[in-house]
Motif scaffolding. Structure first.
Motif, PDB file in Angstrom:
ATOM      1  N   GLY B 129       0.784  -1.227   0.000  1.00 31.74           N
ATOM      2  CA  GLY B 129       0.000   0.000   0.000  1.00 31.74           C
ATOM      3  C   GLY B 129       0.813   1.271   0.000  1.00 31.74           C
ATOM      4  N   ASN B 130       2.109   1.165   0.200  1.00 28.97           N
ATOM      5  CA  ASN B 130       2.950   2.355   0.266  1.00 28.97           C
ATOM      6  C   ASN B 130       3.988   2.349  -0.840  1.00 28.97           C
ATOM      7  N   PHE B 131       4.202   3.512  -1.424  1.00 30.19           N
ATOM      8  CA  PHE B 131       5.295   3.650  -2.364  1.00 30.19           C
ATOM      9  C   PHE B 131       6.604   3.796  -1.610  1.00 30.19           C
ATOM     10  N   ARG B 132       7.605   3.075  -2.098  1.00 27.54           N
ATOM     11  CA  ARG B 132       8.950   3.242  -1.556  1.00 27.54           C
ATOM     12  C   ARG B 132       9.932   3.389  -2.712  1.00 27.54           C
ATOM     13  N   ILE B 133      10.996   4.057  -2.434  1.00 27.25           N
ATOM     14  CA  ILE B 133      12.007   4.346  -3.453  1.00 27.25           C
ATOM     15  C   ILE B 133      12.905   3.129  -3.627  1.00 27.25           C
TER      16      ILE B 133
END
Lengths: 138, 171
Positions: B129-133
């Motif tokens: 559910g979260n964008f990460r680099i």
């Protein structure tokens, strides 16, 4: 290993990359080979930091692990007391702790956290950033 | 009277950054964490398979970046101001990219002014559910010190005389 503290061990110049294919996926971090990138050397250190490797963990105290031995062997007694510790690899990557005390080569964290999951070889950084603790006595 | 102790850890230990749903917010939150010297916060925005290209150097793992260059980047972030000049974003679904150019100003260790253009390409993947680099590429165009007015907003940064236009690199 001695203190790193952005002293940058083995300050190798950012020379040309060796000819041939770049091995960009298989290289483990090397404490002795921090190479300055572009702007890295241009600015002063904001806060004191020491980076190192975990060499031994524990012993376990009840249900929690509160201490570990470090590759840094010349800390002053309680030099990094109350500093922020962040684990940089392994199961606890990104987990912050607060240093309760330290000897020349051992760090003990406060009761708010457990180092359970830390293993020898894990990387860490301690930084002179203090955490406010409010103790309310009723 | 019975005593009870309540220990609270506040403020500085911000912990993992709040869930970021928009890729550009993740990029901005990462820069903010660098400026705040928030190691854990910065790490919380990075994927486990992170690879960083930084001015020709490679940090092949998250651990390598965290150990070697994250502290240096935090020093640099604290000493400089990154003013967003241009930004594009794209991708779809769980894979996105954000390309930005910044004018970076500040003072170096010798009190000399820093005034440069920086190029930044960031790839992000959504997981849980979260964008990460999972990739950052920083570089500078040749002759990256701007000499004239820089177009604000969506305008392109003014290239230095004789320099190639500061076109964002391909993602």
């Amino acid at each position: 290993m001695n203190k790193l503290g952005i002293v940058l061990l083995g300050m190798l110049a950012a020379g040309p990359v060796a000819a041939g294919p770049l091995d960009i996926f298989g290289t483990a971090p090397s404490e002795a080979r921090v190479i300055l990138a572009g702007h890295d050397a241009d600015v002063p250190e904001v806060i004191p930091r020491y980076s190192g490797t975990v060499t031994a963990v524990g012993p376990k105290e009840g249900e929690r692990v509160a201490s570990f031995k470090t590759s840094i062997t010349d800390f002053e007694l309680n030099e990094v007391k109350s500093w922020r510790l962040t684990i940089l690899s392994g199961e606890l990557l990104g987990t912050p702790f607060v240093v309760l005390a330290n000897t020349a080569d051992e760090i003990v964290v406060t009761e708010e956290g457990s180092l359970d999951g830390l293993v020898p070889g894990d990387l860490f950084v301690v930084e002179q950033i203090f955490t406010r603790r409010i103790i309310r006595i009723q | 009277m019975k005593r009870a102790a309540l220990a609270l850890s506040l403020a500085v230990l911000a912990g993992p950054a709040a869930a970021q749903q928009i890729p550009t917010e993740v990029v901005d939150a990462f820069h903010s964490a660098l400026t705040r010297q928030d190691t854990a916060g910065a790490l919380s925005l990075l994927a486990r398979d992170l690879i960083v290209f930084e001015f020709g150097l490679v940090d092949p793992t998250l651990e390598a970046y965290a150990f070697q260059h994250l502290p240096l980047d935090m020093n640099f972030a604290a000493a400089t101001t990154w003013t967003l000049q241009t930004r594009r974003m794209g991708g779809s679904g769980d894979d996105r990219w954000v390309i930005s150019t910044y004018r970076v100003t500040g003072t170096d260790v010798n009190n000399a002014p820093i005034d440069s253009l920086y190029l930044e390409s960031v790839l992000l993947t959504r997981s849980g559910g979260n964008f990460r680099i999972n990739h950052i590429h920083w570089s500078q165009p040749s002759g990256a010190t701007p000499t004239g007015a820089v177009q604000g907003g969506a305008g392109a940064p003014a290239p230095a005389p004789g320099a190639a236009p500061a076109a964002p690199p391909a993602p």
